[in-house]
Write a protein that holds these residues in place. Structure first.
Motif, PDB file in Angstrom:
ATOM      1  N   UNK A 150       0.820  -1.211   0.000  1.00  0.00           N
ATOM      2  CA  UNK A 150       0.000   0.000   0.000  1.00  0.00           C
ATOM      3  C   UNK A 150       0.852   1.258   0.000  1.00  0.00           C
ATOM      4  N   UNK A 151       2.057   1.165   0.520  1.00  0.00           N
ATOM      5  CA  UNK A 151       2.987   2.313   0.503  1.00  0.00           C
ATOM      6  C   UNK A 151       3.793   2.386  -0.784  1.00  0.00           C
ATOM      7  N   UNK A 152       3.526   1.459  -1.719  1.00  0.00           N
ATOM      8  CA  UNK A 152       4.274   1.448  -2.968  1.00  0.00           C
ATOM      9  C   UNK A 152       5.617   0.756  -2.873  1.00  0.00           C
ATOM     10  N   UNK A 153       5.825  -0.023  -1.811  1.00  0.00           N
ATOM     11  CA  UNK A 153       7.078  -0.740  -1.611  1.00  0.00           C
ATOM     12  C   UNK A 153       6.869  -2.202  -1.982  1.00  0.00           C
ATOM     13  N   UNK A 154       7.466  -2.634  -3.093  1.00  0.00           N
ATOM     14  CA  UNK A 154       7.342  -4.020  -3.545  1.00  0.00           C
ATOM     15  C   UNK A 154       8.407  -4.924  -2.940  1.00  0.00           C
ATOM     16  N   UNK A 155       9.224  -4.388  -2.080  1.00  0.00           N
ATOM     17  CA  UNK A 155      10.240  -5.198  -1.433  1.00  0.00           C
ATOM     18  C   UNK A 155      11.577  -5.145  -2.149  1.00  0.00           C
ATOM     19  N   UNK A 156      12.499  -5.948  -1.655  1.00  0.00           N
ATOM     20  CA  UNK A 156      13.865  -6.004  -2.172  1.00  0.00           C
ATOM     21  C   UNK A 156      14.152  -7.407  -2.687  1.00  0.00           C
ATOM     22  N   UNK A 157      14.763  -7.479  -3.834  1.00  0.00           N
ATOM     23  CA  UNK A 157      15.086  -8.774  -4.427  1.00  0.00           C
ATOM     24  C   UNK A 157      16.019  -9.557  -3.519  1.00  0.00           C
ATOM     25  N   UNK A 158      15.694 -10.832  -3.300  1.00  0.00           N
ATOM     26  CA  UNK A 158      16.550 -11.666  -2.484  1.00  0.00           C
ATOM     27  C   UNK A 158      17.858 -12.016  -3.193  1.00  0.00           C
ATOM     28  N   UNK A 159      17.851 -11.986  -4.494  1.00  0.00           N
ATOM     29  CA  UNK A 159      19.035 -12.390  -5.253  1.00  0.00           C
ATOM     30  C   UNK A 159      19.950 -11.209  -5.544  1.00  0.00           C
ATOM     31  N   UNK A 160      19.386 -10.130  -6.106  1.00  0.00           N
ATOM     32  CA  UNK A 160      20.209  -8.993  -6.500  1.00  0.00           C
ATOM     33  C   UNK A 160      20.388  -7.962  -5.397  1.00  0.00           C
ATOM     34  N   UNK A 161      19.449  -7.897  -4.465  1.00  0.00           N
ATOM     35  CA  UNK A 161      19.517  -6.894  -3.417  1.00  0.00           C
ATOM     36  C   UNK A 161      18.964  -5.544  -3.816  1.00  0.00           C
ATOM     37  N   UNK A 162      18.446  -5.402  -5.039  1.00  0.00           N
ATOM     38  CA  UNK A 162      17.880  -4.142  -5.511  1.00  0.00           C
ATOM     39  C   UNK A 162      16.373  -4.122  -5.276  1.00  0.00           C
ATOM     40  N   UNK A 163      15.809  -2.887  -5.328  1.00  0.00           N
ATOM     41  CA  UNK A 163      14.356  -2.758  -5.199  1.00  0.00           C
ATOM     42  C   UNK A 163      13.657  -3.483  -6.338  1.00  0.00           C
ATOM     43  N   UNK A 164      12.523  -4.081  -6.017  1.00  0.00           N
ATOM     44  CA  UNK A 164      11.777  -4.867  -7.000  1.00  0.00           C
ATOM     45  C   UNK A 164      11.035  -3.972  -7.990  1.00  0.00           C
ATOM     46  N   UNK A 165      10.486  -2.855  -7.515  1.00  0.00           N
ATOM     47  CA  UNK A 165       9.600  -2.038  -8.347  1.00  0.00           C
ATOM     48  C   UNK A 165      10.244  -1.587  -9.658  1.00  0.00           C
ATOM     49  N   UNK A 166      11.465  -1.065  -9.675  1.00  0.00           N
ATOM     50  CA  UNK A 166      12.058  -0.667 -10.975  1.00  0.00           C
ATOM     51  C   UNK A 166      12.176  -1.836 -11.951  1.00  0.00           C
ATOM     52  N   UNK A 167      12.521  -3.027 -11.460  1.00  0.00           N
ATOM     53  CA  UNK A 167      12.631  -4.185 -12.345  1.00  0.00           C
ATOM     54  C   UNK A 167      11.271  -4.563 -12.917  1.00  0.00           C
ATOM     55  N   UNK A 168      10.228  -4.484 -12.078  1.00  0.00           N
ATOM     56  CA  UNK A 168       8.883  -4.808 -12.541  1.00  0.00           C
ATOM     57  C   UNK A 168       8.419  -3.800 -13.588  1.00  0.00           C
TER      58      UNK A 168
END
Length: 595
Positions: free
Chosen positions: A82-100
């Protein structure tokens, strides 16, 4: 306005909301549902050399919040979302939202181009019907719709990219990289759309208004435009489902051409157990499906106009597709002989001295990269592919007949199920339970019933409103008698034919999951897995890939021609009451346009 409010708060709206919450909860609980230890996945991603001690794994679980239980895990994920935080990738360590977002942008471009190809192909299939006023796309369009996208992608890559060198074969660096993936993805969708419209047009062109317009001297072009406008509104929901199907087909096409789209991102995340990235990718794909359905509903309302918006618009029954009885018999004989011959041979015997051997008497369809007989693997794979598809068809038929008496609940659940292609559900099931034949069958079964249940619900409503049932009640017939002697017989036969028409699509969905590694696992002789195994050497031994592909196409032709033959021969039925006959009355409810 009141009708809209009733729809939102009625049984269908409530069921739609519950199903959507269930899907979102499943996505949110993936780290808890996963059959693997997420802590071990993260540990291996962060440091391949570090020993997996209890202390290290416990520290990672604490960091990921996996110690708090499923409800706390789901609540934290939903709050972050709800805050727009999709979490952090467990593999790369980067934010998920830009990749999505990056993958979604690529996939939207690919699906837009594929939709353009589909519209052009559909127009080519429809044009002869508009010109002659009769005809049908028939089995040819059905076979186009049944051709696997991944096989078209492989052939296009091989012919146009490798042999002829016309276009690039991998990557995403310019418009020229879009052509081959769009063709591979758009041709099956174009075959489906063309068949829907072309099969519905002859019945519309036989309507009274067309004859009056012709007598008044209205031009053929204007009549054709009006006929298309008449045909499209009832078919628009099917077009929306075809658009959703593009998201599923895009996963395989993106894998073949190494396109960095959202489907390839989701599949890669599932295989690497990068669950935060998988969650974000699946949410994006679910959003695409929901938006496609909403746009289809909006387009239908605009086409109908305010006068027909509440009443809706239905097409007259499509005229049965005439087919010679020899056609389904021939297709069945070819498939049965091929499968039966293959069942007599061993699909697992290795012969490295005969690797990639050409067809011969010893190996009628050649051998694969391990020297295994392709005919044997094709025959034994029929049990896994066609047998599983037939079981799913039967199960979907039973569910549809049950839900046909609960139209509100069925409609709400179908809206959510239609927004999820089999590949996406297969990715979720594989992430939770691991890949395998059972998981693939479960994924396809979960979303195979909506079209059948909608058909059954419409038939139940029409049969219950029939005048002869009112007379039966007046004569003292019990509800059980009416249900078993009139309603169910009138509904079951056409819905069963509808299920038969969906058999090749279900088999194709199972093959797609096998091709992506989400279904049967080596060395199982499943048709999709055979296509995947032969993809690497399709240039040297095309027969290994063509055998299962041709089998799927023959299955599609058999389903279409067989259903048409049964429909054309179906006798008229006399309905009888418990105390005598009411007179001859044929309750003919055929498979709706769009089946």
């Amino acid at each position: 306005m009141k009708a809209t409010v009733r729809k939102l708060v009625g049984p269908a709206g409530l069921t739609r909301f519950v199903c959507l919450v269930a899907v979102l909860a499943t996505v949110g609980l993936l780290p808890w549902l996963s059959h693997r230890d997420p802590a071990l996945t993260v540990l291996r991603a962060r440091s391949a050399e570090q020993e997996a001690t209890d202390e290290a794994l416990s520290a990672i679980r604490e960091d990921l919040g996996l110690h708090d239980g499923p409800l706390s895990l789901l609540g934290g994920w939903a709050a972050d979302l709800l805050r727009g935080d999709f979490g952090t990738s467990w593999v790369s360590g980067y934010d998920v939202l830009p990749s999505v977002l990056a993958g979604l942008q690529v996939s939207l471009g690919l699906m837009g181009a594929a939709l353009g190809v589909a519209v052009v192909l559909a127009a080519a299939l429809v044009a002869p019907v508009l010109v002659r006023g009769r005809g049908s796309a028939g089995a040819f369009a059905a076979m186009l719709a049944a051709v696997p996208e991944f096989l078209l992608a492989t052939v296009a890559l091989l012919v146009c990219g490798v042999w002829l060198g016309w276009l690039p074969t991998a990557g995403w660096a310019g418009p020229e990289y879009l052509v081959l993936p769009a063709i591979a993805l758009g041709v099956p969708a174009g075959g489906l759309l063309g068949r829907l419209v072309a099969d519905a047009l002859p019945a519309v062109l036989d309507e009274r208004w067309v004859e009056l317009w012709r007598g008044a001297g209205v031009s053929r072009a204007r009549i054709a435009g009006a006929a298309l406008r008449r045909v499209l509104p009832p078919l628009v929901p099917q077009f929306g489902m075809a658009a959703v199907g593009l998201t599923g087909g895009a996963v395989a096409v993106e894998m073949v051409f190494a396109v960095p789209g959202i489907g390839r991102t989701a599949l890669g995340a599932a295989k690497s157990q990068d669950l935060p990235l998988l969650q974000g990718s699946v949410l994006a794909l679910l959003l695409l499906g929901l938006v496609a359905g909403a746009l289809a509903a909006l387009t239908r309302r605009r086409l109908l106009g305010p006068a027909l918006r509440d009443a809706g618009l239905t097409l007259p029954p499509a005229r049965p597709v005439r087919t010679h009885p020899a056609i389904p018999l021939t297709l069945f004989t070819v498939l049965a002989v091929t499968i039966g011959w293959g069942l007599l041979r061993d699909p697992y015997t290795l012969n490295t001295a005969a690797r990639l051997a050409a067809p011969s008497w010893a190996h009628p369809l050649g051998t694969d990269a391990l020297g295994r007989d392709v005919l044997a693997r094709l025959g034994h794979g029929a049990a896994s592919t066609v047998g599983t598809a037939a079981a799913i068809c039967a199960l979907s038929l039973l569910v549809a007949l049950a839900l046909g008496f609960l139209p509100g609940i069925a409609a709400g659940a179908a809206d959510i199920a239609n927004a999820l292609p089999p590949v996406i559900v297969g990715i979720l099931v594989a992430a939770a339970a691991g890949p395998g034949t059972g998981g693939a069958a479960l994924a396809v079964a979960l979303i195979s019933w909506p079209a059948l249940s909608a058909h059954a619900a419409a038939l139940v409503q029409e049969v219950r409103a029939s005048a002869f049932l009112t007379a039966q009640r007046a004569m003292g017939a019990t509800p059980w008698w009416i249900l078993t002697r009139h309603v169910l017989p009138s509904v079951a036969a056409p819905v069963a034919r509808h299920a038969l028409l969906r058999l090749p699509g279900i088999a194709l969905a199972l093959a797609s999951l096998g091709f992506l590694g989400l279904g049967a696992q080596p060395p199982a002789p499943e048709w999709g897995l055979l296509l995947d195994e032969s993809r690497a050497y399709v240039e040297r031994a095309p027969w290994a890939a063509l055998a299962p592909a041709v089998a799927l196409a023959l299955l599609a032709g058999l389903a279409v021609s067989g259903a048409a033959a049964v429909q054309g021969r179906r006798p008229r039925r006399t309905t009888a009451g418990p105390r005598g006959t009411l007179g001859a009355r044929a309750v003919r409810k055929e498979t709706p346009v769009g089946a």
